[in-house]
Design an enzyme around this catalytic site. Sequence first.
Site, PDB file in Angstrom:
ATOM      1  N   HIS A  70       2.960   5.090 -10.809  1.00  0.00           N
ATOM      2  CA  HIS A  70       3.032   4.125 -11.920  1.00  0.00           C
ATOM      3  C   HIS A  70       2.084   4.512 -13.052  1.00  0.00           C
ATOM      4  CE1 HIS A  70       5.352   0.625  -9.947  1.00  0.00           C
ATOM      5  NE2 HIS A  70       5.556   1.731  -9.249  1.00  0.00           N
ATOM      6  N   ASP A  86      -3.539   9.595 -16.453  1.00  0.00           N
ATOM      7  CA  ASP A  86      -4.849   9.471 -17.103  1.00  0.00           C
ATOM      8  C   ASP A  86      -5.694   8.329 -16.550  1.00  0.00           C
ATOM      9  OD1 ASP A  86      -3.439   7.319 -18.028  1.00  0.00           O
ATOM     10  OD2 ASP A  86      -3.754   7.711 -20.161  1.00  0.00           O
ATOM     11  N   SER A  88      -5.014   5.153 -16.848  1.00  0.00           N
ATOM     12  CA  SER A  88      -4.982   3.964 -17.727  1.00  0.00           C
ATOM     13  C   SER A  88      -4.667   2.701 -16.941  1.00  0.00           C
ATOM     14  CB  SER A  88      -3.971   4.163 -18.866  1.00  0.00           C
ATOM     15  OG  SER A  88      -2.667   4.312 -18.337  1.00  0.00           O
ATOM     16  N   HIS A 193       9.289   7.100  -0.661  1.00  0.00           N
ATOM     17  CA  HIS A 193       9.714   5.832  -0.048  1.00  0.00           C
ATOM     18  C   HIS A 193       9.857   5.938   1.473  1.00  0.00           C
ATOM     19  CE1 HIS A 193      11.235   3.614  -3.909  1.00  0.00           C
ATOM     20  NE2 HIS A 193       9.930   3.818  -3.901  1.00  0.00           N
ATOM     21  N   THR A 194       9.566   7.113   2.043  1.00  0.00           N
ATOM     22  CA  THR A 194       9.498   7.218   3.510  1.00  0.00           C
ATOM     23  C   THR A 194       8.179   6.672   4.060  1.00  0.00           C
ATOM     24  OG1 THR A 194       9.715   8.684   5.412  1.00  0.00           O
ATOM     25  CG2 THR A 194       8.577   9.590   3.533  1.00  0.00           C
TER      26      THR A 194
HETATM   27  C1  HEM Z   1      13.830   4.963  -9.055  1.00  0.00           C
HETATM   28  C2  HEM Z   1      12.521   5.009  -8.985  1.00  0.00           C
HETATM   29  C3  HEM Z   1      11.716   4.002  -8.231  1.00  0.00           C
HETATM   30  C4  HEM Z   1      11.894   2.661  -8.090  1.00  0.00           C
HETATM   31  C5  HEM Z   1      12.986   1.802  -8.710  1.00  0.00           C
HETATM   32  C6  HEM Z   1      10.863   2.169  -7.210  1.00  0.00           C
HETATM   33  C7  HEM Z   1      10.687   0.871  -6.826  1.00  0.00           C
HETATM   34  C8  HEM Z   1       9.806   0.416  -5.873  1.00  0.00           C
HETATM   35  C9  HEM Z   1       9.680  -0.943  -5.437  1.00  0.00           C
HETATM   36  C10 HEM Z   1      10.472  -2.117  -5.963  1.00  0.00           C
HETATM   37  C11 HEM Z   1       8.715  -0.986  -4.489  1.00  0.00           C
HETATM   38  C12 HEM Z   1       8.233  -2.213  -3.717  1.00  0.00           C
HETATM   39  C13 HEM Z   1       7.160  -2.937  -4.490  1.00  0.00           C
HETATM   40  C14 HEM Z   1       6.807  -4.238  -3.796  1.00  0.00           C
HETATM   41  O1  HEM Z   1       7.676  -5.089  -3.692  1.00  0.00           O
HETATM   42  O2  HEM Z   1       5.661  -4.354  -3.319  1.00  0.00           O
HETATM   43  C15 HEM Z   1       8.227   0.352  -4.316  1.00  0.00           C
HETATM   44  C16 HEM Z   1       7.255   0.726  -3.419  1.00  0.00           C
HETATM   45  C17 HEM Z   1       6.747   1.984  -3.360  1.00  0.00           C
HETATM   46  N1  HEM Z   1       7.034   3.048  -4.180  1.00  0.00           N
HETATM   47 FE1  HEM Z   1       8.591   3.167  -5.452  1.00  0.00          FE
HETATM   48  N2  HEM Z   1      10.071   3.222  -6.840  1.00  0.00           N
HETATM   49  C18 HEM Z   1      10.547   4.354  -7.438  1.00  0.00           C
HETATM   50  C19 HEM Z   1       9.994   5.615  -7.358  1.00  0.00           C
HETATM   51  C20 HEM Z   1       8.832   5.915  -6.713  1.00  0.00           C
HETATM   52  C21 HEM Z   1       8.138   7.163  -6.805  1.00  0.00           C
HETATM   53  C22 HEM Z   1       8.601   8.352  -7.641  1.00  0.00           C
HETATM   54  C23 HEM Z   1       7.026   7.066  -6.023  1.00  0.00           C
HETATM   55  C24 HEM Z   1       5.943   8.069  -5.766  1.00  0.00           C
HETATM   56  C25 HEM Z   1       5.971   9.310  -6.132  1.00  0.00           C
HETATM   57  C26 HEM Z   1       7.053   5.763  -5.407  1.00  0.00           C
HETATM   58  C27 HEM Z   1       6.178   5.321  -4.455  1.00  0.00           C
HETATM   59  C28 HEM Z   1       6.252   4.092  -3.825  1.00  0.00           C
HETATM   60  C29 HEM Z   1       5.445   3.722  -2.687  1.00  0.00           C
HETATM   61  C30 HEM Z   1       4.506   4.639  -1.914  1.00  0.00           C
HETATM   62  C31 HEM Z   1       5.741   2.391  -2.410  1.00  0.00           C
HETATM   63  C32 HEM Z   1       5.157   1.527  -1.285  1.00  0.00           C
HETATM   64  C33 HEM Z   1       3.878   0.861  -1.710  1.00  0.00           C
HETATM   65  C34 HEM Z   1       3.287   0.071  -0.551  1.00  0.00           C
HETATM   66  O3  HEM Z   1       3.835   0.081   0.548  1.00  0.00           O
HETATM   67  O4  HEM Z   1       2.241  -0.549  -0.768  1.00  0.00           O
HETATM   68  N3  HEM Z   1       8.148   5.084  -5.862  1.00  0.00           N
HETATM   69  N4  HEM Z   1       8.899   1.183  -5.169  1.00  0.00           N
END
Ligand code: HEM
Length: 354
Positions: A70, A86, A88, A193-194
């Site tokens: 983010h 950065d 921010s 997301h794994t």
């Molecule tokens: C199409 C792109 C993406 C979308 C729409 C997306 C969306 C989301 C959403 C909705 C969550 C759950 C947030 C919550 O409800 O707490 C999430 C969690 C997460 N995302 Fe993504 N994400 C995207 C790409 C990425 C990328 C590129 C990364 C890292 C390189 C990433 C890493 C993570 C991680 C690690 C979590 C889990 C955080 C936790 O368990 O505390 N995501 N993402």
Amino acid sequence: MLFKSFVALSALATTASAALTRRVTCPDGNIVSNQKCCFLFPILEDLQTNLFEGAVCGEDAHSALRIAFHDAIGFSLNKNVGGGADGSILVFSDTELAFHANGGIDDIVAAQTPFFQKHNLSAGDFIQFAAAVGVANCPGAPRLKFLLGRPPPKAAAADLTVPEPFDNVTSILARFKDAGFAPVEAVALLASHTIAAADEVDPTIPGTPFDSTPGIFDSQFFIETLLVGSQFPGTGPHQGEVASPILGEMRLQSDFLLARDSRTACFWQANVNSPTFMRDAFEVEMLKLSLLGQDISTLTDCSDVIPVPAPVQGTAHLPAGSSLNDVQASCSLLKFPTLTADPGAATSVAPVTS
Ligand code: HEM
């Protein structure tokens, strides 16, 4: 086109794995290639013990990766929306945490801020360092590169740089392209997301994982997103959520669509039974992400401070109670790999609680 995308990714992988050759012994006995990196070892120790609760691939490690994305994606090749990786999001959190897509990031900002304030790292360095260390706690993950020396952020990123789970594929790919990532690279990044769970998509069931093994960097995420879905883990459907195949698992609409779209389906499927490809592609794209907006010529490679992750546990499989008939294979060019299901009846997945 498909072949060219994979070749480009492999070429980047070779560059990223260029060996660090010099050897310097730090005062504490650790060996690195550059003395400037020695001061990172006590920070590593502090993060592992006190932020990641003894080097666990749990919620704080997952969130350290999410915040790194983010922060960095606040960048554009075409307009001024922010300074990329950065920091921010830490320094201007009052502004950036108000953005809808940053829902839930407040927890990791609160958890990381005391460590950021205590240690002598810029915010951009801190976020990327914490992400590399957190990811290293997950078996099967790559040893992410860490480059030191990002200057402090100048301003908050603009809103709408972070994709949302209810965005369509065209707009998600356009956002990634605007930040410099081709579709194959965006899919590689989604290996994240794994090791992930959602707190905010359905706030009644915090910690609901995106795959059945959120503590392991394996390919189950790429498999389970392709299965027929029949249930919602909580009070769904919520915005950006679609039915999931496994009780207790959350499926994002964006992941569901990217797994099936003709522009990304073959890249998605390429990760299904190729843990080495998945790991290496993620490593390459994380390096690129961590350098967005940065002048690489001013940075020092401190990658050898990052711990070596344990090997992946288990092999690619279908969840118990499912079969290949439940796979919505969407790549017309490649045969879907032959996978077998875990024995026994269907089970449920536990939430990520710490
Ligand atoms: C199409 C792109 C993406 C979308 C729409 C997306 C969306 C989301 C959403 C909705 C969550 C759950 C947030 C919550 O409800 O707490 C999430 C969690 C997460 N995302 Fe993504 N994400 C995207 C790409 C990425 C990328 C590129 C990364 C890292 C390189 C990433 C890493 C993570 C991680 C690690 C979590 C889990 C955080 C936790 O368990 O505390 N995501 N993402």
